[in-house]
Design a protein around this motif. Structure first.
Motif, PDB file in Angstrom:
ATOM      1  N   THR A  45       1.929  -6.923  10.670  1.00 41.14           N
ATOM      2  CA  THR A  45       1.909  -7.109   9.223  1.00 41.14           C
ATOM      3  C   THR A  45       1.704  -5.773   8.534  1.00 41.14           C
ATOM      4  O   THR A  45       2.354  -5.461   7.548  1.00 41.14           O
ATOM      5  CB  THR A  45       0.749  -8.039   8.811  1.00 41.14           C
ATOM      6  N   TYR A  46       0.784  -4.987   9.089  1.00 36.86           N
ATOM      7  CA  TYR A  46       0.456  -3.705   8.503  1.00 36.86           C
ATOM      8  C   TYR A  46       1.693  -2.825   8.408  1.00 36.86           C
ATOM      9  O   TYR A  46       2.002  -2.247   7.358  1.00 36.86           O
ATOM     10  CB  TYR A  46      -0.623  -3.040   9.353  1.00 36.86           C
ATOM     11  N   PHE A  47       2.446  -2.752   9.509  1.00 34.82           N
ATOM     12  CA  PHE A  47       3.641  -1.910   9.487  1.00 34.82           C
ATOM     13  C   PHE A  47       4.709  -2.492   8.562  1.00 34.82           C
ATOM     14  O   PHE A  47       5.418  -1.746   7.877  1.00 34.82           O
ATOM     15  CB  PHE A  47       4.193  -1.716  10.901  1.00 34.82           C
ATOM     16  N   ALA A  48       4.783  -3.824   8.534  1.00 36.07           N
ATOM     17  CA  ALA A  48       5.762  -4.443   7.640  1.00 36.07           C
ATOM     18  C   ALA A  48       5.440  -4.090   6.188  1.00 36.07           C
ATOM     19  O   ALA A  48       6.322  -3.736   5.403  1.00 36.07           O
ATOM     20  CB  ALA A  48       5.767  -5.949   7.841  1.00 36.07           C
ATOM     21  N   ILE A  49       4.143  -4.163   5.827  1.00 30.93           N
ATOM     22  CA  ILE A  49       3.728  -3.834   4.460  1.00 30.93           C
ATOM     23  C   ILE A  49       4.074  -2.378   4.142  1.00 30.93           C
ATOM     24  O   ILE A  49       4.611  -2.057   3.079  1.00 30.93           O
ATOM     25  CB  ILE A  49       2.203  -4.057   4.302  1.00 30.93           C
ATOM     26  N   THR A  50       3.772  -1.494   5.112  1.00 29.19           N
ATOM     27  CA  THR A  50       4.086  -0.085   4.915  1.00 29.19           C
ATOM     28  C   THR A  50       5.572   0.092   4.634  1.00 29.19           C
ATOM     29  O   THR A  50       5.979   0.825   3.730  1.00 29.19           O
ATOM     30  CB  THR A  50       3.728   0.710   6.183  1.00 29.19           C
ATOM     31  N   LEU A  51       6.378  -0.603   5.419  1.00 25.73           N
ATOM     32  CA  LEU A  51       7.828  -0.493   5.273  1.00 25.73           C
ATOM     33  C   LEU A  51       8.263  -0.998   3.902  1.00 25.73           C
ATOM     34  O   LEU A  51       9.040  -0.344   3.194  1.00 25.73           O
ATOM     35  CB  LEU A  51       8.506  -1.312   6.376  1.00 25.73           C
ATOM     36  N   VAL A  52       7.698  -2.146   3.509  1.00 29.73           N
ATOM     37  CA  VAL A  52       8.053  -2.726   2.213  1.00 29.73           C
ATOM     38  C   VAL A  52       7.726  -1.736   1.094  1.00 29.73           C
ATOM     39  O   VAL A  52       8.523  -1.502   0.187  1.00 29.73           O
ATOM     40  CB  VAL A  52       7.295  -4.055   1.996  1.00 29.73           C
ATOM     41  N   LEU A  53       6.531  -1.127   1.180  1.00 29.59           N
ATOM     42  CA  LEU A  53       6.111  -0.198   0.134  1.00 29.59           C
ATOM     43  C   LEU A  53       7.028   1.011   0.071  1.00 29.59           C
ATOM     44  O   LEU A  53       7.370   1.494  -0.997  1.00 29.59           O
ATOM     45  CB  LEU A  53       4.671   0.264   0.377  1.00 29.59           C
ATOM     46  N   SER A  54       7.425   1.506   1.247  1.00 31.76           N
ATOM     47  CA  SER A  54       8.188   2.755   1.241  1.00 31.76           C
ATOM     48  C   SER A  54       9.649   2.534   0.903  1.00 31.76           C
ATOM     49  O   SER A  54      10.327   3.448   0.459  1.00 31.76           O
ATOM     50  CB  SER A  54       8.064   3.449   2.590  1.00 31.76           C
ATOM     51  N   LEU A  55      10.140   1.303   1.091  1.00 32.84           N
ATOM     52  CA  LEU A  55      11.543   1.047   0.780  1.00 32.84           C
ATOM     53  C   LEU A  55      11.850   1.318  -0.680  1.00 32.84           C
ATOM     54  O   LEU A  55      12.972   1.659  -1.038  1.00 32.84           O
ATOM     55  CB  LEU A  55      11.904  -0.405   1.118  1.00 32.84           C
ATOM     56  N   VAL A  56      10.842   1.130  -1.529  1.00 36.34           N
ATOM     57  CA  VAL A  56      11.081   1.346  -2.949  1.00 36.34           C
ATOM     58  C   VAL A  56      10.605   2.738  -3.357  1.00 36.34           C
ATOM     59  O   VAL A  56      10.977   3.251  -4.398  1.00 36.34           O
ATOM     60  CB  VAL A  56      10.371   0.267  -3.781  1.00 36.34           C
ATOM     61  N   GLY A  57       9.794   3.360  -2.514  1.00 36.73           N
ATOM     62  CA  GLY A  57       9.137   4.589  -2.927  1.00 36.73           C
ATOM     63  C   GLY A  57       9.932   5.865  -2.724  1.00 36.73           C
ATOM     64  O   GLY A  57       9.557   6.908  -3.244  1.00 36.73           O
ATOM     65  N   TRP A  58      11.046   5.801  -1.998  1.00 28.18           N
ATOM     66  CA  TRP A  58      11.719   7.046  -1.656  1.00 28.18           C
ATOM     67  C   TRP A  58      12.566   7.621  -2.781  1.00 28.18           C
ATOM     68  O   TRP A  58      12.937   8.792  -2.760  1.00 28.18           O
ATOM     69  CB  TRP A  58      12.616   6.826  -0.433  1.00 28.18           C
ATOM     70  N   THR A  59      12.855   6.782  -3.801  1.00 27.71           N
ATOM     71  CA  THR A  59      13.835   7.205  -4.803  1.00 27.71           C
ATOM     72  C   THR A  59      13.390   8.448  -5.579  1.00 27.71           C
ATOM     73  O   THR A  59      14.192   9.351  -5.812  1.00 27.71           O
ATOM     74  CB  THR A  59      14.093   6.065  -5.784  1.00 27.71           C
ATOM     75  N   GLY A  60      12.122   8.469  -5.958  1.00 29.53           N
ATOM     76  CA  GLY A  60      11.642   9.600  -6.742  1.00 29.53           C
ATOM     77  C   GLY A  60      11.838  10.905  -5.987  1.00 29.53           C
ATOM     78  O   GLY A  60      12.353  11.894  -6.525  1.00 29.53           O
ATOM     79  N   LEU A  61      11.462  10.885  -4.706  1.00 35.23           N
ATOM     80  CA  LEU A  61      11.574  12.092  -3.885  1.00 35.23           C
ATOM     81  C   LEU A  61      13.036  12.506  -3.731  1.00 35.23           C
ATOM     82  O   LEU A  61      13.379  13.692  -3.823  1.00 35.23           O
ATOM     83  CB  LEU A  61      10.949  11.834  -2.516  1.00 35.23           C
ATOM     84  N   ALA A  62      13.900  11.511  -3.517  1.00 32.34           N
ATOM     85  CA  ALA A  62      15.321  11.822  -3.342  1.00 32.34           C
ATOM     86  C   ALA A  62      15.869  12.556  -4.569  1.00 32.34           C
ATOM     87  O   ALA A  62      16.651  13.494  -4.454  1.00 32.34           O
ATOM     88  CB  ALA A  62      16.109  10.540  -3.101  1.00 32.34           C
ATOM     89  N   ARG A  63      15.406  12.130  -5.752  1.00 29.81           N
ATOM     90  CA  ARG A  63      15.884  12.783  -6.972  1.00 29.81           C
ATOM     91  C   ARG A  63      15.407  14.232  -7.033  1.00 29.81           C
ATOM     92  O   ARG A  63      16.164  15.138  -7.399  1.00 29.81           O
ATOM     93  CB  ARG A  63      15.359  12.047  -8.204  1.00 29.81           C
ATOM     94  N   VAL A  64      14.122  14.442  -6.696  1.00 34.14           N
ATOM     95  CA  VAL A  64      13.582  15.811  -6.717  1.00 34.14           C
ATOM     96  C   VAL A  64      14.374  16.687  -5.758  1.00 34.14           C
ATOM     97  O   VAL A  64      14.838  17.775  -6.117  1.00 34.14           O
ATOM     98  CB  VAL A  64      12.087  15.804  -6.319  1.00 34.14           C
ATOM     99  N   VAL A  65      14.557  16.200  -4.522  1.00 33.35           N
ATOM    100  CA  VAL A  65      15.240  16.999  -3.507  1.00 33.35           C
ATOM    101  C   VAL A  65      16.661  17.322  -3.955  1.00 33.35           C
ATOM    102  O   VAL A  65      17.113  18.460  -3.872  1.00 33.35           O
ATOM    103  CB  VAL A  65      15.267  16.229  -2.162  1.00 33.35           C
TER     104      VAL A  65
END
Lengths: 328, 399
Positions: free
Chosen positions: B259-279
């Protein structure tokens, strides 16, 4: 302008399709279909369900078809009949639940955004004009709170303080005696007694970024020569700030107006759970917990579509206001 | 005025004399040291400058040390928490934080101790009241009390805890919950999940963000358009409903770790966009630089241009971004767990501990249930302060 609108609309269509696919994936994600749990339930109650009957039930819900076919079926029903499938938790059509709950979510979110802007812009100006004053520092602190305290905690905290000090329990939109009552002055007053809390919480959450960005950009502008020139010519300070630098400083904020929507809607979902508001939030939560996926997927889809449309409208308004955007 | 006082000054203490000698030696070399310092500053690498600048940001430094303390506590949770997070005490349901006394009832100093106590439902208010008998036993609170053997971090066998009582009366630093479990122990154990969810989530969104943002910026053209549209799409979908729906899809029979890893994955699936824009933004502006052109002419592969010439150019921005992204992950996990769709019992996280504080009426009777919130807010604020310091340090050549 028309060309701009059409181009934006052209981008919108693949967006909507992509959203519907994401929602469909959400519905399909839980292992096992709800027919499995339905049949299991029947068996637990002592009914005999033959494999053939099970197959019939599957066929009824179109579960025997391939994924793309199921998607097309699901989408077709939504587009042509407004049928989002049915919630097995509430045993009602999803569309009816959406109709009941979504409007209050929209109204609450829009009100919160309006308040956020009404408060954040003057405070941002204050912060920039009186840099490093007590006001500035206080606002920075509030901004930090808005950033560091999740919405549900803020709602819980304020609710707790109000309850401790006055014994008033903020709960829902109306107090119990008014829930079923027809509209009257007393009911409106009761609404005001309750609704200020969710609006306040959502406002604080959104205010921080606006105030900070406005402060930074306005400070840049205030140091420019045209401001000094205007000041030297004797333009009153307030007029000076409001007429020229503010217009420029507020532009980057306006262009991200659309991005605020998803955050506010998300915040509203969580806050409404804590405050027990009759919006879509608690329903989505319950649907998520009970894996009522047609309902959950439907809500995700409708909220996403609405925010995308909201962004579209705000883009149009911006383009009307700023010719440079139209030319992009 | 007599001669004895003026002619021979009393010899200075050796320490003072040493210091004077040292200072003399320093200044007699004609500002050599100062020149050396200036030279050091000129020849310092970017990273040395950044470290120096960060060190000047007092608030950020203090935050960094405090945060390190948080993480050390999380890692050594088994040792620092006096009790198991699941250990119940039926006599101490909703026990308030223990009053720790230092003086015996007759006034003499005896060191920290707690009285024997228990809670009982008040038949009038239905609230659990603390009951301490008049001549209750005193239970000293000691360092390193013996306990049942356990494995620290799963490997080191131990049989002492950091602190606790030696008798059966527990010490509740932050009170007890509805099953009489020690809230402090639960918070300490929960910090493992809550503090490390940020790292896992950020790691995944970091890889996604850098890879997709990098490709988008470097390749450009159609690929860029597609990736940019995807990012816009992800950003325009309300995060929290999507999180909720995705978290709902986690099967109920999964173990805590899964569950812990699933939650981590769920959180990061939406979180990468900001970084992608900066890069993407950084790469777009840097790929036209002369040194990149030079590398290309020397027939360096795209991969080595990206990894050796472009990414090092904005590593500092990446670090800043990560520092700011971690608290968002922490808040996300807390929110999900608070709503009951994140970490599930028996595992604990700060968010799932706060579930007990959901009811304001309960909360008004047992305020200490809100303690986990203080830890969440503290962690987030600390990360933000460090982020501020890093942001200033990221561009050490400014001013």
């Amino acid at each position: 302008m028309l060309q701009f609108a059409l181009r934006r609309l052209g981008i919108l269509i693949p967006f909507l399709i992509a959203i519907s696919i994401v929602s469909f994936i959400v519905i399909q994600l839980p292992p096992g279909s709800y027919v499995d749990s339905y049949v299991n339930n029947l068996r637990l109650q002592g009914n005999v369900v033959s494999a053939e009957q099970e197959g019939n039930i599957r066929a009824m819900y179109g579960l025997d078809k391939s994924m793309p076919e199921q998607y097309a079926l699901w989408m077709g029903k939504i587009v042509f009949a407004g049928d989002f499938g049915s919630s097995f938790r509430y045993n009602r059509p999803v569309a009816a639940i959406l109709m009941e709950r979504v409007p209050s979510t929209i109204i609450l979110s829009l009100t919160a955004i309006a308040f956020t802007w009404l408060l954040a812009v003057p405070l941002g100006i204050l912060s920039a004009v009186k840099q490093y004053s007590v006001w500035d520092h206080t606002l920075t602190l509030i901004g930090l709170v808005g950033l560091a305290v999740p919405g549900f905690l803020l709602a819980l905290g304020i609710m707790f303080v109000v309850y401790q000090n006055t014994g008033w329990l903020v709960n829902g939109f109306f107090s119990p005696p008014f829930r079923e009552a027809p509209w009257s002055l007393a009911k409106v007053l009761d609404l005001l007694k309750n609704v200020w809390l969710p609006i306040l919480v959502l406002t604080i959450g959104g205010m921080a970024t606006i105030t900070r960005v406005l402060r930074a950009t306005l400070l840049d502008e205030l140091n420019k020569q045209y401001v000094t020139t205007a000041r030297a010519k004797g333009v009153p300070e307030m007029t000076n700030v409001l007429r020229y630098p503010l217009r420029i400083a507020i532009n980057p904020l306006l262009s991200t107006l659309g991005w605020m929507l998803p955050a506010v809607v998300g915040g509203e979902i969580v806050v409404s759970k804590v405050l027990n508001l009759p919006t879509i939030g608690p329903v989505l939560l319950e649907a998520s917990i009970t894996q009522d996926m047609y309902l959950a997927g439907g809500i995700v889809m409708i909220l996403s579509v609405l925010t995308v449309f909201g962004t579209f409208i705000s883009d149009l308004l911006l383009a009307l206001n700023d010719p440079r955007i139209r030319m992009e | 005025m007599s001669d004895t006082t003026t002619s021979a000054p009393a010899p200075r203490p050796k320490k003072v004399q040493d210091r004077i000698d040292r200072l003399r030696a320093q200044y007699s070399t004609g500002g050599d040291r100062r020149r050396q310092r200036a030279e050091q500053l000129y020849s310092a690498s970017q990273w040395q400058l950044m470290r120096a600048k960060f060190g000047k940001h007092k608030l950020a430094m203090v935050s960094l040390y405090l945060l390190i303390l948080f993480y050390v506590v999380a890692i050594l949770a088994d040792f620092i928490a006096p009790y198991d997070p699941q250990e119940r005490s039926r006599q101490h349901i909703f026990a308030p934080p223990s009053a720790i006394h230092f003086f015996a009832p007759d006034g003499g100093f005896v060191g920290p101790y707690v009285f024997d106590s228990r809670t009982r439902v008040n038949p009038k208010t239905f609230k659990y009241d603390l009951i301490v008998a008049d001549n209750a036993d005193m239970n000293p609170v000691v360092l390193f009390p013996k306990t049942d053997p356990y494995l620290l971090m799963g490997v080191i066998p131990m049989s002492v805890k950091l602190f606790g009582t030696t008798s059966r009366q527990p010490v509740f630093l932050l009170g007890a919950d509805n099953l009489g479990r020690d809230l402090f122990s639960r918070i300490v154990h929960a910090s493992r999940v809550s503090l490390f969810v940020g790292f896992g989530g950020v790691l995944i969104s970091f890889v996604l963000g850098v890879a997709l943002g990098g490709i988008s910026g470097y390749v450009g053209g159609k690929v860029d358009v597609i990736i940019q549209r995807t990012i816009e799409l992800v950003m325009s979908v309300p995060q929290i409903p999507l999180w909720m729906a995705l978290a709902a899809a986690i099967p109920a029979e999964w173990t805590g770790i899964q569950t812990y890893f699933a939650i981590t994955l769920v959180l990061s699936l939406v979180g990468w966009t900001g970084l992608a824009r900066v890069v993407r933004g950084r790469i777009l502006s840097m790929r036209e630089e002369d040194y990149v052109m030079a590398a290309r002419i020397s027939s360096a592969s795209s991969w080595s241009i990206i990894t050796r010439h472009l990414i090092p150019g904005f590593t500092s921005y990446l670090i800043v971004h990560i520092t700011i992204a971690i608290p968002f992950m922490i808040l996300g996990e807390t929110t999900l767990s608070f709503l009951g769709i994140g970490i599930r019992a028996p595992d604990v996280s700060w968010g799932s501990l706060l579930q007990q504080a959901q009811d304001v009426v309960v909360l008004s009777n047992y305020v200490w249930l809100l303690w986990p919130a203080a830890f969440v807010v503290a962690a987030v604020v600390l990360f933000n302060f460090i982020g501020d310091g890093l942001r200033d340090a990221a561009d050490p050549y400014a001013k």
